[in-house]
Write a protein that holds these residues in place. Structure first.
Motif, mmCIF file in Angstrom:
data_model
loop_
_atom_site.group_PDB
_atom_site.id
_atom_site.type_symbol
_atom_site.label_atom_id
_atom_site.label_comp_id
_atom_site.label_asym_id
_atom_site.label_seq_id
_atom_site.Cartn_x
_atom_site.Cartn_y
_atom_site.Cartn_z
ATOM 1 N N GLN A 276 0.857 -1.222 0.056
ATOM 2 C CA GLN A 276 -0.006 -0.070 0.000
ATOM 3 C C GLN A 276 0.829 1.274 -0.068
ATOM 4 O OE1 GLN A 276 -3.069 0.533 -0.192
ATOM 5 N NE2 GLN A 276 -4.228 -1.417 0.529
ATOM 6 N N ASN A 277 1.997 1.233 0.849
ATOM 7 C CA ASN A 277 2.888 2.428 0.830
ATOM 8 C C ASN A 277 3.914 2.340 0.347
ATOM 9 O OD1 ASN A 277 0.739 3.523 2.988
ATOM 10 N ND2 ASN A 277 1.541 1.863 4.143
ATOM 11 N N LYS A 364 -12.593 3.647 -4.311
ATOM 12 C CA LYS A 364 -11.959 2.115 -3.627
ATOM 13 C C LYS A 364 -12.074 1.063 -4.503
ATOM 14 C CE LYS A 364 -10.442 2.400 -0.222
ATOM 15 N NZ LYS A 364 -10.173 2.102 1.036
ATOM 16 N N ARG A 387 -8.692 10.646 -4.322
ATOM 17 C CA ARG A 387 -8.156 9.536 -3.558
ATOM 18 C C ARG A 387 -8.323 8.154 -4.397
ATOM 19 N NH1 ARG A 387 -6.900 8.879 1.991
ATOM 20 N NH2 ARG A 387 -7.221 7.102 2.900
ATOM 21 N N GLU A 389 -7.664 4.028 -3.842
ATOM 22 C CA GLU A 389 -7.000 2.953 -3.021
ATOM 23 C C GLU A 389 -7.661 1.782 -3.324
ATOM 24 O OE1 GLU A 389 -5.135 5.420 0.743
ATOM 25 O OE2 GLU A 389 -6.648 3.917 1.089
ATOM 26 N N ASP A 397 -12.027 6.953 4.366
ATOM 27 C CA ASP A 397 -12.436 7.312 3.351
ATOM 28 C C ASP A 397 -13.472 8.546 3.438
ATOM 29 O OD1 ASP A 397 -10.661 5.496 1.886
ATOM 30 O OD2 ASP A 397 -11.928 4.094 2.504
#
Ligand code: GDP
Length: 599
Positions: A276-277, A364, A387, A389, A397
């Motif tokens: 994720q990061n 999402k 955003r 993700e 969110d």
């Protein structure tokens, strides 16, 4: 290569096959049928069950296909079918910017024809340029069908009555016509000369197995003919794959189900996985495959293996995988430079990364691939994303979405994900709307409807609060009161005269405010507004009849410059024609004095 090195380091890997199509058209049944036939032909053990995939070796294919396939003609080792059908997993499965599946089967129910997800799947195949064939499924449902289990299509077709054949032909040509509408030149597979140019349609029944020999033959032929070069891999090289799913597994912690499409992975390898990061660097703890059915009673469903070569589905257990993402790359480091491998993983992730804007909706999705597909579709619909993700819709969110200034952007679009309970509660409090769906275009349509509703509501309130154009005339002999307030009979010539409006009279082109409407009556009844053509009596606070205003004067509802601008530029299509006419006359008068008035 030196003379002494006579080893051939390359070998041909198994092509990876994905099955797509509309819900209920028979994707799962078709996979089950292929697996089932393979098990029967191979007796136990010859087909290998992988994690998330089933490998059907060439010799099994050739015994299912009978006369259709001569194993001598092929040197690819077989086909690896991804077990989870649907374009959801297809978009997940990507490699180096392309689709991971080398080849696809698009399943279309012959009765039901093209449906939304069929179109969506076609769109995905087109974008990813994946070769595919169409399985025209459920041919056994043609009324009067005489089933011949597991027979090739030609044999079973010959044994049908004339009427049944005709009916099937009609259905097949309808599918071919639909494909052509979508820009694909297609034909029944035995008429196709060049599968790169034309899409082959294979009639099948996932229920009776009819046509399945043909399907496997065509898939094998297509791979052999057009993809052999791409199947050449360095078997002993460090493995490269894609995460299919991130899963908690009892006794192993977080694991990643991975499809390996190049090289090998060993139980003692160091790997880099997209997180994720940032890329996760970790050491394999165990490589797991499903235990054969016969041994399933033992404590674990999995069996540890030392090494796996592409193409294969494998579960990797390793520490620190909690942040791994479905759709992310997996790379074995082995004797390579670690930083270089990390860079490669980063580059692949960046390639999939979604461009975000300062303001927009929150997106999402269940996997990186589907996130990208969502972003593409939203880009086409000109919906900005703030955003994007991978993961379920979480309270975080909602917090992000709630900060949007534009109510249209207080929205979360979730594709193939769940909404956590606390996120749902939070959304209600924060006035954030969550949309979820399993079909991208339906998800976007749902959001667009919401946007339209908001825009309509916004315009309605603007119209409520904006001065409306009106032109009216004082009727001769209709002065009921001279002043305080002046009460006169008027006729509205165009537009809508509303109570409390300021009244303007033009001296030449100079507007002059003469007072304010303080009451409208029609036949003795108080009303809020008078429409074009109405004759009403109006109380105007300010002027004296005979001084500032006179009988037969033309008067106007005053429109502040800002309102005139909004009316002309944004609401022209929302207001009635006569109101627009009044507005234009008003603008003409103002602009003959100041050409830029209201611009
Ligand atoms: P999926 O949603 O595309 O995976 O569809 P399924 O494989 O779950 O099939 C949906 C339904 O259609 C099930 O009830 C199947 O039994 C049925 N079905 C699938 N293929 C065939 C077929 O070839 N013939 C008939 N008669 N029924 C089929």
């Amino acid at each position: 290569m030196s003379d002494t090195d006579t080893r051939d380091p390359t070998s041909l890997r198994t092509p990876i096959v994905a099955v797509l199509g509309h819900v209920d058209h028979g994707k799962t049944s078709l996979l089950d049928k292929i697996r089932g036939s393979a098990v029967i032909e191979g007796e136990a053990g010859a087909i290998t069950q992988h994690i998330g995939a089933t490998a059907v070796p060439l010799d099994i294919i050739s015994s299912i296909a009978g006369d259709l396939v001569d194993p001598e003609d092929f040197d690819l080792p077989g086909l690896l079918f991804i077990d989870t059908p649907g374009h959801h997993s297809f978009t997940t499965l990507r490699s180096r910017g392309g689709a991971l599946a080398d080849i696809a089967i698009l399943v279309v129910d012959v009765n039901d024809g093209f449906q939304p997800q069929t179109l969506e799947a076609l769109d995905i195949l087109k974008r990813s340029q994946t070769p595919f064939i169409v399985a025209a499924n459920k041919i056994d449902t043609v009324p009067g069908w005489n089933a011949n289990e597991d027979e090739p299509i030609n044999d079973t077709y010959e044994s049908q009555s004339e009427r049944v054949r005709q009916r099937l032909d009609e259905e097949l040509y309808e599918i071919i016509g639909n494909l052509s509408d979508e820009g694909f030149s297609a034909d029944l597979y035995w008429r196709v000369q060049n599968f790169q140019r034309n899409i082959g349609v294979v009639p099948v029944s996932a229920m009776t197995g009819e046509g399945v020999p043909d399907l496997l033959t065509v898939m094998m032929g297509l791979s052999q003919r057009y993809m052999k070069e791409e199947m050449e891999i360095d078997v002993a090289g460090p493995g490269v794959g894609t995460v299919l799913e991130v899963k908690e597994e009892k006794g192993f912690g977080t694991t990643v189900d991975t499809v390996l499409y190049d090289g090998t992975i060993r139980a003692d390898d160091k790997i880099v996985v997209g997180g994720q990061n940032e890329p996760i660097v970790t050491d394999v703890r165990a490589l797991l495959q499903p235990r054969p059915l016969a041994e399933i009673r033992t404590e674990s469903r999995f069996e540890k293996v030392d090494e796996v070569g592409a193409a294969a589905g494998i579960k990797i257990a390793a520490p620190d995988l909690a942040d791994a993402m479905a759709g992310a790359p997996v790379r074995v480091v082995r004797d390579r430079d670690l930083d270089e491998v990390i860079e490669e993983v980063q580059a692949e992730l960046a390639d999939i990364a979604v461009d975000t804007a300062e303001e927009g909706v929150v997106v999402k999705a269940d996997t990186l691939g589907s996130l990208e597909a969502m972003a593409d579709a939203l880009g086409e619909a000109e919906v900005p994303i703030v955003r994007a993700e991978v993961g379920d819709v979480a309270p975080r969110d909602v917090s992000v979405a709630s900060t949007a200034d534009d109510p249209k952007q207080k929205a979360i679009l979730g594709f193939n994900v769940d909404t956590l309970d606390d996120a749902e509660q939070r959304a209600e409090i924060e006035d954030v709307t969550i949309f979820t769906d399993e079909v991208i275009y339906q998800l976007i349509e749902g959001y667009e409807e919401y946007v339209e509703e908001i825009e309509q509501a916004q315009q309605d309130t603007i119209l409520e609060n904006i001065s409306r154009p009106a032109r009216f005339r004082i009727l001769p002999d209709h002065t009921f009161r001279q002043n305080d307030p002046a009460v006169v009979g008027v006729e509205v010539n165009s537009g809508t005269l509303r109570n409390n409006t300021n009244v303007v009279k033009f001296e030449g082109n100079e507007p002059e405010r003469v007072g304010q409407v303080k009451g409208i009556q029609e036949q003795g009844e108080d009303i809020d507004e008078a429409r074009s053509g109405n004759r009403v009596s109006v109380a105007i606070d300010g002027p004296t009849v005979g001084r500032q205003i006179e009988e037969d004067d033309e008067l106007w509802a005053e429109i502040p410059e800002k309102h005139a601008k909004i009316l002309e530029q944004e609401l022209a299509s929302e207001i009635p024609g006569d109101e627009l006419e009044a507005l234009n006359m008003y603008l003409d008068k103002q602009r003959s004095r100041d050409p830029f008035w209201g611009k």
